[in-house]
Design an enzyme around this catalytic site. Structure first.
Site, PDB file in Angstrom:
ATOM      1  CE1 TYR A 264      -3.704  -2.283   0.104  1.00 48.79           C
ATOM      2  CE2 TYR A 264      -4.067  -1.725   2.405  1.00 48.79           C
ATOM      3  CZ  TYR A 264      -4.457  -2.391   1.271  1.00 48.79           C
ATOM      4  OH  TYR A 264      -5.602  -3.143   1.286  1.00 48.79           O
ATOM      5  N   GLY A 265       2.048   1.163   0.593  1.00 49.51           N
ATOM      6  CA  GLY A 265       2.901   2.341   0.817  1.00 49.51           C
ATOM      7  C   GLY A 265       3.112   3.268  -0.370  1.00 49.51           C
TER       8      GLY A 265
ATOM      9  CB  CYS B   4      -2.964  -1.002   7.275  1.00 51.19           C
ATOM     10  SG  CYS B   4      -1.945  -0.267   5.998  1.00 51.19           S
ATOM     11  CG  ASN B   5       0.352   2.794  11.128  1.00 50.82           C
ATOM     12  OD1 ASN B   5       0.197   3.468  12.124  1.00 50.82           O
ATOM     13  ND2 ASN B   5       0.759   1.535  11.201  1.00 50.82           N
TER      14      ASN B   5
ATOM     15  CB  CYS C 134       4.841   0.505   8.876  1.00 48.44           C
ATOM     16  SG  CYS C 134       4.443  -0.859   7.769  1.00 48.44           S
ATOM     17  CB  THR C 135       0.677  -2.840  11.179  1.00 48.81           C
ATOM     18  OG1 THR C 135       0.428  -3.045   9.783  1.00 48.81           O
ATOM     19  CG2 THR C 135      -0.282  -1.796  11.701  1.00 48.81           C
ATOM     20  CG  HIS C 136       4.205  -5.084   7.104  1.00 45.82           C
ATOM     21  ND1 HIS C 136       2.980  -4.539   6.820  1.00 45.82           N
ATOM     22  CD2 HIS C 136       4.345  -6.170   6.298  1.00 45.82           C
ATOM     23  CE1 HIS C 136       2.414  -5.258   5.860  1.00 45.82           C
ATOM     24  NE2 HIS C 136       3.214  -6.250   5.531  1.00 45.82           N
TER      25      HIS C 136
HETATM   26  N1  DGL Z   1       1.227  -2.373   7.117  1.00 44.32           N
HETATM   27  C1  DGL Z   1       0.999  -1.136   6.454  1.00 44.32           C
HETATM   28  C2  DGL Z   1       1.088   0.070   7.391  1.00 44.32           C
HETATM   29  O1  DGL Z   1       0.891  -0.049   8.588  1.00 44.32           O
HETATM   30  C3  DGL Z   1       1.661  -0.846   5.131  1.00 44.32           C
HETATM   31  C4  DGL Z   1       2.461  -1.851   4.375  1.00 44.32           C
HETATM   32  C5  DGL Z   1       2.372  -1.640   2.870  1.00 44.32           C
HETATM   33  O2  DGL Z   1       3.089  -0.795   2.309  1.00 44.32           O
HETATM   34  O3  DGL Z   1       1.561  -2.336   2.270  1.00 44.32           O
HETATM   35  O4  DGL Z   1       1.299   1.173   6.952  1.00 44.32           O
END
Ligand code: DGL
Length: 271
Positions: A42-43, A74-75, A187-189
């Site tokens: 998503y970033g 997800c942020n 970022c949750t990751h």
């Molecule tokens: N896990 C997502 C977040 O907290 C973003 C990871 C992505 O780039 O997809 O922002």
């Protein structure tokens, strides 16, 4: 009454620790985890694109499950699209995930904190504006780390501790040179790399994250909306107690099968 599920969503594995933490607080609540792997990452995407993709994803999820609460774990998705989602699905309560900027600002002695997140989150004014609400003088230093997002998504299960430390070290050193005293995992990751961040940041830098806050907020919301049944036996059908739905055709990979076992969630693939 049958307990309705809570849906968690993210672009990939990032929201899993959030879903898991919530499970620890409320093990009898059925949980659905949706990993939008078809649209990962998503970033780098624009606000508009994320709004459109997330609207489609939430609509699909709500067709399948009657969920009163959806957690955007997800942020990037929260900062870009939660307003769009609230307007599109007024019957649902959305819980967002945003970087834990407040405790970092309040704890900072140096007046300087770091936020590590995706390109989208770092380029939005949200985190900087939020930080200034708690201290107008605070300096917020943002670093986008798409390489860490990709590492967590693709390589975490096979990487050893040394490899994980090697991935995290440049970011922590970069922040240390800029003399921050707190780093927010935005970022949750990055929750999957919490140990490594903490090990490299100690003793002069504290690491902040939002996992407890989000899980508590979900619980609180279920309570206020009167949606929380206490007795585990009211949860009904066991097969609905936990599912990971992964979008995209490449989803049935070994790593998702392993994750589904680790988290005790049945794997479902959405073409
Ligand atoms: N896990 C997502 C977040 O907290 C973003 C990871 C992505 O780039 O997809 O922002």
């Amino acid at each position: 009454m049958k307990q309705k599920p809570v849906i968690f969503l993210d672009s990939g594995v990032g929201g899993l620790p959030y879903c898991e933490h919530f499970y620890k607080l409320a093990p009898h609540i059925p949980r659905i985890y949706i990993a939008d792997r078809a649209n990962f990452p998503y970033g780098p995407k624009s606000r508009e694109e994320l709004g459109r993709l997330l609207k489609q994803l939430v609509a699909r999820a709500l067709e399948r499950w009657e969920a009163p609460v959806v957690v955007i774990a997800c942020n990037t998705a929260t900062i870009s699209a939660i307003d769009v989602l609230r307007a599109a699905f007024p019957e649902v309560s959305f819980v967002g995930t945003v970087p834990a900027v407040k405790p970092a600002v309040l704890a900072s002695q140096e007046g300087r904190i770091g936020v590590i997140a995706t390109e989208r989150t770092i380029s939005e004014p949200y985190i900087y504006d939020l930080a200034r609400r708690f201290n107008p003088q605070i300096e917020v230093i943002g670093r986008a780390a798409p390489e860490l997002v990709s590492f967590v998504e693709h390589d975490l299960l096979t990487a050893n501790r040394e490899e994980r430390l090697r991935m995290v070290r440049p970011a922590v050193e970069w922040f240390r040179q800029r003399r921050v005293d707190g780093i927010v995992l935005g970022c949750t990751h990055f929750l999957f790399l919490l140990d490594e961040f903490q090990a490299l940041a100690a003793p002069d830098i504290t690491i902040f994250h939002s996992v407890e806050g989000v899980a508590r907020r979900v619980l609180q919301l279920l309570e206020t909306r009167g949606l929380l049944t206490n007795a585990p036996e009211t949860t009904g059908c066991q097969t609905e107690s936990g599912i990971i739905a992964v979008t995209g055709t490449g989803a049935v990979s070994e790593s998702w099968q392993a994750l589904s076992k680790t988290y005790g969630l049945a794997l479902e693939v959405w073409e």
